[in-house]
Design a protein around this motif. Structure first.
Motif, PDB file in Angstrom:
ATOM      1  N   GLN A   1     -13.516  -7.971 125.309  1.00 15.57           N
ATOM      2  CA  GLN A   1     -12.326  -7.809 126.023  1.00 15.57           C
ATOM      3  C   GLN A   1     -11.167  -8.874 127.102  1.00 15.57           C
ATOM      4  O   GLN A   1     -11.852  -9.466 127.691  1.00 15.57           O
ATOM      5  CB  GLN A   1     -12.445  -6.049 127.485  1.00 15.57           C
ATOM      6  CG  GLN A   1     -13.089  -5.199 126.434  1.00 15.57           C
ATOM      7  CD  GLN A   1     -13.607  -4.383 127.821  1.00 15.57           C
ATOM      8  OE1 GLN A   1     -13.352  -4.310 128.955  1.00 15.57           O
ATOM      9  NE2 GLN A   1     -13.625  -3.046 127.077  1.00 15.57           N
ATOM     10  N   ARG A   2      -9.860  -8.607 126.552  1.00  9.19           N
ATOM     11  CA  ARG A   2      -9.218  -9.692 126.887  1.00  9.19           C
ATOM     12  C   ARG A   2      -8.118  -9.022 127.571  1.00  9.19           C
ATOM     13  O   ARG A   2      -7.027  -8.222 126.266  1.00  9.19           O
ATOM     14  CB  ARG A   2      -8.590 -11.184 126.105  1.00  9.19           C
ATOM     15  CG  ARG A   2      -9.968 -11.667 125.459  1.00  9.19           C
ATOM     16  CD  ARG A   2     -10.515 -12.765 126.173  1.00  9.19           C
ATOM     17  NE  ARG A   2     -10.020 -13.530 127.040  1.00  9.19           N
ATOM     18  CZ  ARG A   2      -9.090 -14.240 125.806  1.00  9.19           C
ATOM     19  NH1 ARG A   2      -9.939 -14.662 124.784  1.00  9.19           N
ATOM     20  NH2 ARG A   2      -8.493 -15.351 126.224  1.00  9.19           N
ATOM     21  N   THR A   3      -7.237  -9.728 129.010  1.00 10.46           N
ATOM     22  CA  THR A   3      -5.918  -9.628 129.045  1.00 10.46           C
ATOM     23  C   THR A   3      -5.103 -10.483 129.761  1.00 10.46           C
ATOM     24  O   THR A   3      -5.742 -11.448 129.764  1.00 10.46           O
ATOM     25  CB  THR A   3      -6.319  -8.296 130.120  1.00 10.46           C
ATOM     26  OG1 THR A   3      -6.928  -7.598 130.186  1.00 10.46           O
ATOM     27  CG2 THR A   3      -4.696  -7.420 130.825  1.00 10.46           C
ATOM     28  N   VAL A   4      -4.739 -10.538 128.782  1.00 13.75           N
ATOM     29  CA  VAL A   4      -2.992 -11.996 128.879  1.00 13.75           C
ATOM     30  C   VAL A   4      -1.967 -10.595 128.806  1.00 13.75           C
ATOM     31  O   VAL A   4      -1.389  -9.912 129.119  1.00 13.75           O
ATOM     32  CB  VAL A   4      -2.786 -12.463 127.407  1.00 13.75           C
ATOM     33  CG1 VAL A   4      -4.525 -12.848 127.173  1.00 13.75           C
ATOM     34  CG2 VAL A   4      -2.470 -11.237 126.441  1.00 13.75           C
ATOM     35  N   GLU A   5      -1.399 -11.573 128.713  1.00 14.98           N
ATOM     36  CA  GLU A   5       0.596 -11.411 129.704  1.00 14.98           C
ATOM     37  C   GLU A   5       1.314 -12.542 129.046  1.00 14.98           C
ATOM     38  O   GLU A   5       1.097 -13.780 128.675  1.00 14.98           O
ATOM     39  CB  GLU A   5       0.999 -12.081 131.514  1.00 14.98           C
ATOM     40  CG  GLU A   5       1.951 -11.364 131.605  1.00 14.98           C
ATOM     41  CD  GLU A   5       2.756 -12.303 132.883  1.00 14.98           C
ATOM     42  OE1 GLU A   5       3.039 -11.325 134.167  1.00 14.98           O
ATOM     43  OE2 GLU A   5       1.967 -13.661 132.876  1.00 14.98           O
ATOM     44  N   ILE A   6       2.437 -11.740 128.221  1.00 13.09           N
ATOM     45  CA  ILE A   6       2.899 -12.964 127.230  1.00 13.09           C
ATOM     46  C   ILE A   6       4.197 -12.350 128.031  1.00 13.09           C
ATOM     47  O   ILE A   6       5.106 -11.157 128.439  1.00 13.09           O
ATOM     48  CB  ILE A   6       3.054 -11.525 125.999  1.00 13.09           C
ATOM     49  CG1 ILE A   6       1.773 -11.882 125.488  1.00 13.09           C
ATOM     50  CG2 ILE A   6       4.356 -12.276 124.744  1.00 13.09           C
ATOM     51  CD1 ILE A   6       1.291 -11.288 124.278  1.00 13.09           C
ATOM     52  N   ARG A   7       5.294 -13.669 127.426  1.00 13.68           N
ATOM     53  CA  ARG A   7       6.900 -13.693 129.057  1.00 13.68           C
ATOM     54  C   ARG A   7       7.647 -14.350 127.259  1.00 13.68           C
ATOM     55  O   ARG A   7       6.989 -15.046 126.435  1.00 13.68           O
ATOM     56  CB  ARG A   7       6.238 -14.382 129.074  1.00 13.68           C
ATOM     57  CG  ARG A   7       8.175 -14.659 130.521  1.00 13.68           C
ATOM     58  CD  ARG A   7       7.862 -15.529 131.997  1.00 13.68           C
ATOM     59  NE  ARG A   7       8.843 -15.241 132.891  1.00 13.68           N
ATOM     60  CZ  ARG A   7       9.452 -16.829 132.111  1.00 13.68           C
ATOM     61  NH1 ARG A   7       9.532 -17.449 131.313  1.00 13.68           N
ATOM     62  NH2 ARG A   7      10.705 -16.540 133.100  1.00 13.68           N
ATOM     63  N   ASN A   8       8.759 -13.627 127.439  1.00 10.50           N
ATOM     64  CA  ASN A   8       9.577 -14.283 126.541  1.00 10.50           C
ATOM     65  C   ASN A   8      10.450 -15.233 127.607  1.00 10.50           C
ATOM     66  O   ASN A   8      11.100 -15.183 128.418  1.00 10.50           O
ATOM     67  CB  ASN A   8      10.792 -12.808 125.915  1.00 10.50           C
ATOM     68  CG  ASN A   8      11.538 -13.372 125.298  1.00 10.50           C
ATOM     69  OD1 ASN A   8      11.858 -14.716 125.339  1.00 10.50           O
ATOM     70  ND2 ASN A   8      12.670 -12.484 124.788  1.00 10.50           N
ATOM     71  N   ALA A   9      10.461 -16.393 127.025  1.00 12.06           N
ATOM     72  CA  ALA A   9      11.300 -17.861 127.655  1.00 12.06           C
ATOM     73  C   ALA A   9      12.509 -17.697 127.114  1.00 12.06           C
ATOM     74  O   ALA A   9      12.977 -19.066 127.665  1.00 12.06           O
ATOM     75  CB  ALA A   9      10.242 -18.526 128.288  1.00 12.06           C
ATOM     76  N   GLY A  10      12.699 -17.383 125.774  1.00 18.46           N
ATOM     77  CA  GLY A  10      13.699 -17.683 125.168  1.00 18.46           C
ATOM     78  C   GLY A  10      15.305 -17.368 125.989  1.00 18.46           C
ATOM     79  O   GLY A  10      15.143 -16.340 126.432  1.00 18.46           O
TER      80      GLY A  10
END
Length: 907
Positions: free
Chosen positions: A838-847
Motif C-alpha cells: 500500500q502506498r499513499t502519495v500526493e500529486i501536485r500540479n506545479a505548472g
C-alpha cells in the motif's frame, strides 16, 4: 476462514465393496454441509499425464508414470506451468501450443494418513469440483465415476485405513468442445462453463481439466444434522424486529432412533447475546425436516454497498439426546430481505415484470457489472477474488451478474461478496443460443440442488437466473429450466427466479452510436439493463508482459484500420491471438470512440490501447449517468463486463491481468454517491453554434446525502484557458427517495477558434457546507466533418454509427502542446509483502496548465489500483492518491515499488 465440515445421506449409496463396473455415477444432489472434524485433502498431490486409451475403470502401472508435485485445487494447465513443465499459457501464442493437454488422461495421486479416532458410521469423500470426467480409487479399489465440472461428487468409502497411509487416485479427463480439433463434446452437452470448454468467442484454445475445487473427507455418526437454511421471514416496519426461519435436516441410518432435541441459537458474528429456539424430533430412516422460528430484537441489517453496513450473524444448530451432544453445525448468514417490485416503466409485453429491487423494503437503483470466470483456465485463487471484488466494492458496484457462460461461483467469491456488500445475480450454465438436447439430465438434476443447498444462506445472493441468451421454452431446454424453477422455489423460495436473460423486460445492449446518444436511449426507460458495454483493450503494461517486444511496440493502425482479419493475423499474430470478436460490427465503434483521442494510424500499441480505453470510458460515463436519471423507470444497469478471463482485447473495465483501465475509473466516478452531470445534446459541435446543456445531480437515494449542493462550471478552450464561468446558481435541493435531481442549464456559443479542436466543460458540485468539490470533466470536439451542414443534419438526425475522426481533432496531441509540471510526494509507505503493498502519495500540479488524464503510475510488471486516476488537476492543486499494489501473476513484487506522477501533458 475456518470451515465446519459435514455430510448427509446419499441418494445412491455405494454397496459395501468396490464398484465392479464403470456404471456407478457418483454425482449427488445433497450438498455436504461444512462441519467440524473434517480432513482437508487439499495441498500437495502428485500429477501425471496418461494414455487416454487406458480402460477407464482400470489403474495403469502407476510406477511408470512421470509424476510431479501439484498443489490442489488446480487446473492441469496451471499445475504444469508452476512445475516448469509448460510456458505461461497467456504469453504469446503459447495457448495454441498447449492444446495437447486436453487430449491426455490426467492422474492425480494423494497419500495421506487419518487419525485413529477418525471413524463413523458413514465416511465420505467430497469433491467440490472435478473437471470434467472423474474416476476414483482408494487404496487400489475402484469407487466409481463422475461427470460435470461443478462438484456434486460425494463418495461413500468403506476401505479407509485409520492411522495408516491411504492412497487416493483420481483420473480426470477433459470435457470440452475442443473447437478446431477432433474428439470434442457435442455443442451444448456439458454441465460446465462454456468459456472453459473452448468457447468460440475468444477462448477456443482453452479447454480446462483438473481438480479445481477443494477435496474433503468426513466421518459422521447417526443421527446427524445436514443442509441448514437460515433466512429472514419478515422485518418489522420500524426495523426493530426480525423474524427468522431455520430449517435443518435430521438424518438417520436404517435403525430406529430415540427422540432428540434440536436447538438453533443466533448471535452476531464474533459475539453478542444469542437468541434461541428449540424443538423435539424423532429421527427417522432417511431424514426429517425440522423448522424453527425465532425473533431478533433490533437486528443489524445487511445492506448492499453504499446503502449501509454488512453485519453478519451466525446460527449454531445443535442436536442432542438427554444432554448428550450428537452434532453441531454453524451457519453464517445476514438479516435482510430482497424482492422486486414495480417501477415506472410501462409494460410493453405480457412477459414484462417489475424490476425495482428492494432490500429491507427500500427501493434503489442497482449499479452493477457482469462477471465472467476470473480466469480462463480454472485458476480461482482466493487472493484474486479479494483483489477484484474489493475494487468492485470501491467502485460502488452493488450487484454482480454471474454470466451464464461462466461458472457456479466458489465459496471464496460468495464469502467476499457477503463481507463487501455486493449482491449476486447467479446465472446457471445455460448460454448463448443453446439447445441442450444432449446435456446429461441426470448430472443436471443432481448438480442444481447441490448448489442451491450450498449458496442459499449467503445474504449477497439476490437473484437466480436460468442462464444467458438462450431460448428457455425450446423443447430441448424446457425441462432443464423447469428443474431450475422448481429447485430454487422448493429449496429456497426467498429470491426471484427468471428463466433466462434477457427476459421479463430486461435488455442487453451494445450500441454503436456516439456517447451523447445515451440521453435519448433505452437507458432512460427500459425496465432493467442487464448487459451494456463497448470494447476496450488491455493496459499497455499487460501487452508488454504478454507479447514479444516487437508486437508490444507495434504500430498496427495502418493494418487494423482496414479491418481485414487475415491481414492482421499475418502481420501481428500475437496481438490477434489476444483479441475477442474481431468483427466489423464490434470493431467499428471501438475504433470510432478511440479515434477522438489519438491518431490511431500512427501511434504504437500502448498509446492505441490508451485511446481506445479513454473512448470506452466516455461511453460508460454517459451511460451510467443517463441510466441513473431513468430511475425508477429503469431499475438498474449491469455493465458488460468486469474483467476478461485472460488478457485480450474485448469489452472490459479491468483487463485479464487484473489491471483497472480508464473505463474502471469512469464507472467508479459515475457510480459515486454524489455526482454532478451534464445532459449534452451532442458530442460534436461547430464554431458559432449556440449550445444549451441541462445539468443534474445524481445521489444515492437510499442513504443520507447533503440536503442541497451547489453547482458551478467553466468552459475551457483548446489552449486550456478558461473562456466562460457559471457561478452563483441557486443550490440544488436533493429529493429524498430520488436517484437524480435536475439542476440549472448552462449555455454558450462555441467560439470560432475552437474549430477542429477539443474543448472542455468542467462541472463541479459542493455541499452547502462547503465540503470538497466533486468534479466531472466533459470533452467536446469540433470535427471537420460537421462543417458540412448537410452531413451535420444527417449525422444528428439518427442514432447511427459513431463519428470516426480520421483527420482529427485528437485530444492527446492537442493537450501535449501545453506542457505542465507534476510533482509527487510520498505521504505513507504502507506494509509490503510478497503479494502486495500500500502506498499513499500526493500529486501536485506545479505548472501553468491543467494536467489532463492525471494519475499515479506504478512502474514495472505489477498490478496497481488507485482510489482515483485519469483526473483533471488545476494549476496549483494537489491530490492525495492511495494505491494498492500486487504482484502480476506470481511475479515477485519489488521491495518498494516505484511510483511516479503522470499525465498526458506532463513533462
Amino acid at each position: 476462514m475456518k470451515r465446519w465440515l459435514g455430510c448427509g445421506l446419499c441418494a445412491s449409496v455405494l454397496a459395501a465393496g468396490a464398484a465392479e463396473t464403470d456404471s456407478t455415477l457418483l454425482v449427488e444432489r445433497k450438498y455436504a454441509w461444512p462441519r467440524e472434524g473434517e480432513i482437508a485433502l487439499d495441498g500437495v498431490w502428485q500429477l501425471a499425464a496418461g494414455d487416454p486409451a487406458q480402460p477407464a475403470a482400470e489403474l495403469p502401472d502407476l510406477g511408470k508414470l512421470d509424476w510431479f508435485d501439484a498443489v490442489v485445487p488446480t487446473s492441469v494447465h496451471w499445475a504444469l506451468h508452476r512445475a516448469g513443465r509448460a510456458p505461461h499459457p497467456y504469453v504469446g501464442l503459447n495457448a495454441k501450443e498447449l492444446r495437447w493437454v486436453e487430449d491426455k488422461a490426467w492422474w492425480f495421486r494423494k497419500r495421506f494418513t487419518v487419525p485413529k479416532d477418525f471413524r463413523g458410521e458413514n465416511v465420505r469423500l467430497i469433491f467440490e469440483g472435478v473437471d470434467y470426467y472423474g474416476r476414483y480409487w482408494l487404496n487400489g479399489k475402484y469407487l466409481g465415476r463422475s461427470e460435470g465440472a461443478f462438484g456434486a461428487v460425494k463418495i461413500n468409502v468403506w476401505n479407509l485405513k485409520p492411522d495408516a497411509e491411504n492412497e487416493l487416485v483420481v483420473r480426470v479427463d477433459c470435457g470440452g468442445y475442443k473447437v478446431g480439433k477432433k474428439g470434442g463434446a457435442s455443442w451444448a452437452s456439458l454441465v460446465k462453463s462454456e468459456l472453459w470448454s473452448g468457447w468460440q468467442v475468444g477462448a477456443t484454445d482453452f479447454n480446462t481439466v483438473g481438480i479445481w475445487q477443494p477435496v474433503r473427507l468426513i466421518a459422521i455418526r447417526w443421527p446427524c444434522l445436514e443442509r441448514p437454511f437460515v433466512r429472514t421471514l419478515s422485518l418489522a416496519a420500524d426495523g426493530k424486529r426480525a423474524r427468522l426461519g431455520v430449517t435443518v435436516e435430521v438424518c438417520a441410518g436404517t435403525r430406529a432412533e430415540a427422540p432428540c432435541e434440536v436447538v438453533a441459537a443466533v448471535c452476531e458474528k464474533g459475539g453478542g447475546t444469542p437468541r434461541a429456539a428449540k424443538t423435539a424430533v424423532t429421527p427417522q430412516e432417511g431424514m426429517v425436516l425440522v423448522d424453527l422460528e425465532l425473533e431478533v430484537e433490533v437486528p443489524k441489517l445487511w445492506w448492499p454497498v453504499g446503502l449501509g453496513e454488512q453485519p453478519l450473524y451466525e446460527a449454531e444448530i445443535s442436536l442432542s439426546r438427554e444432554g448428550e451432544a450428537l452434532d453441531r453445525l454453524t451457519v453464517p448468514f445476514g438479516i435482510r430481505t430482497v424482492e422486486r417490485r414495480a417501477g415506472g416503466a410501462p409494460r410493453n409485453s405480457y412477459a414484462a415484470r417489475e424490476w425495482v429491487f428492494h432490500v429491507n423494503g427500500r427501493p434503489f437503483f442497482v449499479k452493477g457489472v457482469n462477471w465472467m470466470p476470473i480466469d480462463a483456465l480454472g485458476k480461482v485463487a482466493p487472493e484474486d477474488y479479494v483483489w477484484n471484488l474489493r475494487m468492485a466494492r470501491d467502485a460502488g458496484v452493488q450487484m454482480i451478474r454471474i454470466w451464464g457462460g461462466g461458472i457456479l461461483e466458489t465459496d471464496a467469491f460468495y464469502e467476499q461478496c457477503d463481507r463487501l456488500g455486493i449482491m449476486v445475480w447467479q446465472d446457471f450454465p445455460l448460454t448463448c443460443g443453446w439447445k441442450a438436447e444432449k446435456l446429461n439430465r441426470r448430472v443436471w438434476e443432481e448438480t442444481v440442488p447441490w448448489h442451491v443447498f450450498r449458496l442459499r444462506n449467503h445474504p449477497s445472493l439476490a437473484f437466480w437466473c436460468g442462464g444467458n441468451e438462450f431460448p428457455p421454452d425450446d423443447r430441448r431446454n424446457a425441462d432443464l429450466v423447469g428443474t431450475l424453477a422448481r429447485t430454487t422455489r422448493v429449496l429456497d423460495g426467498t429470491r426471484p427466479f427468471m428463466a433466462a436473460s434477457p427476459d421479463e423486460g430486461d435488455i442487453h445492449g451494445y450500441p454503436q452510436w456516439d456517447a451523447h446518444r445515451a440521453w435519448h436511449s433505452e437507458l432512460l426507460h427500459a425496465a432493467f439493463i442487464s448487459e451494456w458495454g463497448t470494447h476496450a483493450m488491455p493496459a499497455p503494461q499487460t501487452y508488454r508482459d504478454m507479447l514479444s517486444a516487437k508486437e508490444a511496440d507495434a504500430v498496427m493502425g495502418p493494418v487494423l484500420l482496414k479491418m481485414d482479419k487475415q491481414a492482421m493475423a499475418d502481420a501481428f499474430p500475437e496481438i490477434m491471438h489476444h483479441w475477442v470478436e474481431f468483427q466489423p460490427d464490434r470493431l467499428t465503434q471501438m475504433l470510432a470512440r478511440g479515434s477522438a483521442y489519438d491518431d490511431l494510424s500512427s501511434v504504437p500499441l500502448g498509446r492505441f490501447s490508451d485511446a481506445v480505453a479513454t473512448g470506452a470510458a466516455e461511453f460508460y460515463k454517459y451511460s451510467c449517468e443517463a441510466a441513473r436519471t431513468g430511475f425508477p423507470r429503469n431499475g438498474g444497469l449491469l455493465l458488460w463486463v468486469w474483467k476478461r478471463p485472460w488478457p485480450n482485447a474485448g469489452i472490459q473495465l479491468v483487463d485479464g491481468m487484473g489491471r483497472p483501465l480508464a473505463t474502471y475509473y469512469a464507472v467508479k466516478r459515475a457510480y459515486g454517491p454524489l455526482w454532478p452531470c451534464l445532459k449534452p445534446p451532442h458530442l460534436n459541435y461547430v464554431p458559432g453554434e449556440r449550445v444549451e446543456i441541462p445539468t443534474a445531480v445524481l445521489h444515492e437515494l437510499a442513504r443520507p446525502a447533503p440536503a442541497a449542493v451547489k453547482l458551478s462550471a467553466r468552459l475551457v478552450g483548446p489552449d486550456l484557458a478558461v473562456r466562460q464561468r457559471w457561478d452563483g446558481w441557486p443550490a440544488v435541493a436533493l429529493t429524498v427517495g430520488a436517484e437524480a435531481d435536475s439542476g440549472p442549464s448552462l449555455s454558450f456559443t462555441v467560439p470560432e477558434d475552437f474549430a477542429r479542436s477539443f474543448f472542455f466543460v468542467v462541472l463541479e458540485a459542493t455541499g452547502v457546507d462547503g465540503g470538497p468539490a466533486v468534479r466531472n470533466v466533459y470533452t467536446f470536439r469540433c470535427p471537420p466533418q460537421l462543417e458540412d451542414a448537410g452531413f451535420r443534419e444527417r449525422y444528428r438526425a439518427k442514432a447511427g454509427q459513431g463519428l470516426f475522426l480520421d483527420k482529427g481533432p485528437w485530444l492527446r496531441p492537442q493537450v501535449e502542446a501545453r506542457k505542465t509540471e507534476l510533482t509527487l510526494r510520498e505521504i505513507a509507505d504502507g506494509s509490503t509483502c510478497a503479494s502486495g503493498a500500500q502506498r499513499t502519495v500526493e500529486i501536485r500540479n506545479a505548472g501553468r496548465y491543467p494536467s489532463v488524464m492525471t494519475h499515479a503510475r506504478v512502474e514495472g510488471s505489477v498490478c496497481a489500483v488507485a482510489d482515483d486516476a485519469y483526473f483533471w488537476l488545476e494549476p496549483g492543486e494537489s491530490r492525495v492518491v492511495a494505491l494498492r499494489v500486487r504482484s502480476a501473476d506470481g511475479r515477485a513484487l519489488p521491495e518498494k515499488p516505484t511510483v511516479t506522477a503522470a499525465a498526458w501533458n506532463a513533462r
